[in-house]
Write a protein that holds these residues in place. Structure first.
Motif, short mmCIF file in Angstrom:
data_model
loop_
_atom_site.label_atom_id
_atom_site.label_comp_id
_atom_site.label_asym_id
_atom_site.label_seq_id
_atom_site.Cartn_x
_atom_site.Cartn_y
_atom_site.Cartn_z
N ASP A 195 37.18 36.89 49.48
CA ASP A 195 37.55 35.40 49.34
C ASP A 195 38.47 35.20 48.17
OD1 ASP A 195 34.56 35.78 48.55
OD2 ASP A 195 35.70 34.46 47.05
N PRO A 196 39.08 34.30 47.93
CA PRO A 196 40.22 34.16 46.83
C PRO A 196 39.43 34.08 45.40
CG PRO A 196 40.60 32.35 48.57
CD PRO A 196 39.35 33.21 49.04
N ALA A 197 38.17 33.59 45.28
CA ALA A 197 37.34 33.79 44.16
C ALA A 197 37.02 35.14 43.70
CB ALA A 197 36.16 32.99 44.14
N THR A 198 36.94 35.86 44.93
CA THR A 198 36.61 37.20 44.52
C THR A 198 37.96 38.15 44.18
OG1 THR A 198 34.82 37.26 46.16
CG2 THR A 198 35.49 39.43 45.52
N HIS A 199 38.91 37.81 44.60
CA HIS A 199 40.29 38.30 44.22
C HIS A 199 40.58 37.79 42.92
CE1 HIS A 199 42.25 40.04 47.55
NE2 HIS A 199 42.00 39.30 48.50
N THR A 200 40.42 36.70 42.52
CA THR A 200 40.44 36.45 41.00
C THR A 200 39.61 37.19 39.83
OG1 THR A 200 41.16 34.06 41.70
CG2 THR A 200 40.70 34.40 39.45
N TRP A 201 38.30 37.31 40.51
CA TRP A 201 37.23 38.05 39.87
C TRP A 201 37.92 39.62 39.59
CZ3 TRP A 201 34.62 42.49 41.11
CH2 TRP A 201 33.46 42.61 40.38
N VAL A 202 38.28 40.27 40.55
CA VAL A 202 38.84 41.66 40.54
C VAL A 202 39.88 41.73 39.38
CG1 VAL A 202 39.89 43.43 41.94
CG2 VAL A 202 38.24 42.18 42.80
N ARG A 203 40.73 40.66 39.40
CA ARG A 203 41.86 40.89 38.50
C ARG A 203 41.37 40.62 37.02
NH1 ARG A 203 46.94 40.93 40.77
NH2 ARG A 203 47.03 40.52 43.19
N GLN A 204 40.63 39.55 36.89
CA GLN A 204 40.01 39.09 35.58
C GLN A 204 39.25 40.23 34.85
OE1 GLN A 204 38.16 35.34 36.11
NE2 GLN A 204 40.04 34.20 36.05
N GLN A 205 38.49 40.63 35.74
CA GLN A 205 37.54 42.03 35.04
C GLN A 205 38.23 43.37 35.19
OE1 GLN A 205 34.26 41.22 34.24
NE2 GLN A 205 34.68 39.23 34.83
N GLY A 206 39.67 43.21 35.41
CA GLY A 206 40.46 44.43 35.06
C GLY A 206 40.05 45.46 35.95
N HIS A 207 39.42 45.31 37.39
CA HIS A 207 39.05 46.37 38.16
C HIS A 207 40.20 46.87 39.02
CE1 HIS A 207 34.84 46.09 37.25
NE2 HIS A 207 34.90 44.80 37.54
N LEU A 208 41.33 45.74 39.22
CA LEU A 208 42.39 46.11 39.89
C LEU A 208 43.40 47.25 38.90
CD1 LEU A 208 44.35 45.86 42.42
CD2 LEU A 208 45.21 43.83 41.35
N ASP A 209 43.37 46.94 37.94
CA ASP A 209 44.30 47.76 37.01
C ASP A 209 43.19 49.16 36.92
OD1 ASP A 209 45.10 45.03 34.58
OD2 ASP A 209 45.94 45.90 36.56
N ARG A 210 42.21 49.19 36.87
CA ARG A 210 41.31 50.40 36.46
C ARG A 210 41.38 51.28 37.76
NH1 ARG A 210 36.01 51.78 37.82
NH2 ARG A 210 35.67 49.34 38.38
N LEU A 211 41.28 50.70 39.06
CA LEU A 211 41.15 51.42 40.37
C LEU A 211 42.58 51.32 41.06
CD1 LEU A 211 37.93 50.07 41.85
CD2 LEU A 211 38.01 51.87 40.45
#
Length: 289
Positions: A195-211
């Protein structure tokens, strides 16, 4: 009179299958020689073990055949539908007049008129007229076949108002979905979408940059493979579980999962594969709940 009504169904009715069961259920509540009865669709569905839609079709078939009549200007207890068995009533009237017990003219004009005053004791009344006062109900004749024991308190015992509209058609379809009663919609992991909230969480927590995008997709695929055998859950539960999985995902493992053949600087390909295997030891085992 319910016994005579049932005997008429057994001996003279041409109804078959569910329609015959519906006719017998209606006949059980016939109170006098007028062959008037009452029932609700839900109670007929519960008695015949058929769906409400199937019972409705059976009633329409019985009305078209002339064996059943729906008295829309009358209403039974608790607003139930009132029916009459016109052919059975005509056969009884013919017998009383010395006839052959139904072997006469087949027109409905021979059916004797209704006596509404006699139906009052069965709690059948004209539509729009309120039910009998509480003090008068005790003098009313009880439903045929019912026990005279003290009635159960209100809201106690079995009720048939929960029969589904479409009902059950075979044994593989459950009567009522009681497995998950929390009120929230449940679904398997394979049908859950980020969901959009989970997408936002992935970016804010840096997991998208990390993985990386491919690493995140690989982590999602592994999560769905590990959760495929689990029972359905609400979407909020899957979202929390997915976030926990991604937070523990190792970047080196993700690189190996997405097929990255390029070894890190200063490492051979074999060393890179060994590092990926060692990192896999830190992965979730798939037994988390």
């Amino acid at each position: 009179m319910s016994r005579e009504a049932r005997d008429w169904v057994w001996d003279h009715s041409s109804a078959k299958n569910t329609a015959r069961l519906v006719m017998l259920s209606i006949a059980e509540r016939v109170g006098d020689e007028q062959y008037v009865s009452w029932a609700s669709l839900s109670s007929l569905a519960a008695r015949t073990k058929a769906s409400v839609s199937t019972v409705r079709e059976a009633i329409l078939h019985l009305i078209r055949s002339g064996e059943l009549e729906r008295l829309d200007d009358l209403v039974g207890p608790k607003g139930s539908t009132v029916f009459r068995m016109p052919l059975a009533a005509k056969a009884a009237a013919t017998t009383d007049e010395g006839g052959e017990g139904g072997e006469g003219e087949s027109t409905l004009e021979a059916i004797p008129p209704l006596r509404l005053s006699a139906l009052r004791r069965f709690k059948i009344r004209p539509r729009g007229v309120p039910e009998l006062p509480v003090g008068d109900r005790e003098s009313a004749v009880p439903e045929p076949g019912r026990s005279r024991r003290k009635p159960a308190p209100r809201h106690a015992g079995f009720r048939h108002s929960d029969v589904p509209e479409t009902g059950t058609q075979n044994r593989s379809e459950p009567d009522v979905n009681r497995k998950y009663s929390s009120g929230a919609a449940v679904l398997p992991a394979s049908e859950w979408t980020v969901d959009p909230a989970t997408h936002t969480w992935v970016r804010q927590q840096g997991h998208l940059d990390r993985l990386g995008e491919q690493g995140l997709q690989a982590a999602d695929a592994k999560w769905r493979a590990h959760r495929a055998a689990l029972r359905p859950r609400p979407a909020s539960a899957w979202a929390a579980d997915w976030r926990s999985w991604v937070a523990r995902e190792h970047p080196a493992t993700s690189a190996a999962a997405r097929g990255n053949a390029t070894a890190p600087a200063g490492m051979t390909r074999a060393e890179a594969h060994t590092a990926a295997l060692l990192a896999a030891l830190d992965e979730p085992a798939g037994t988390e709940r």
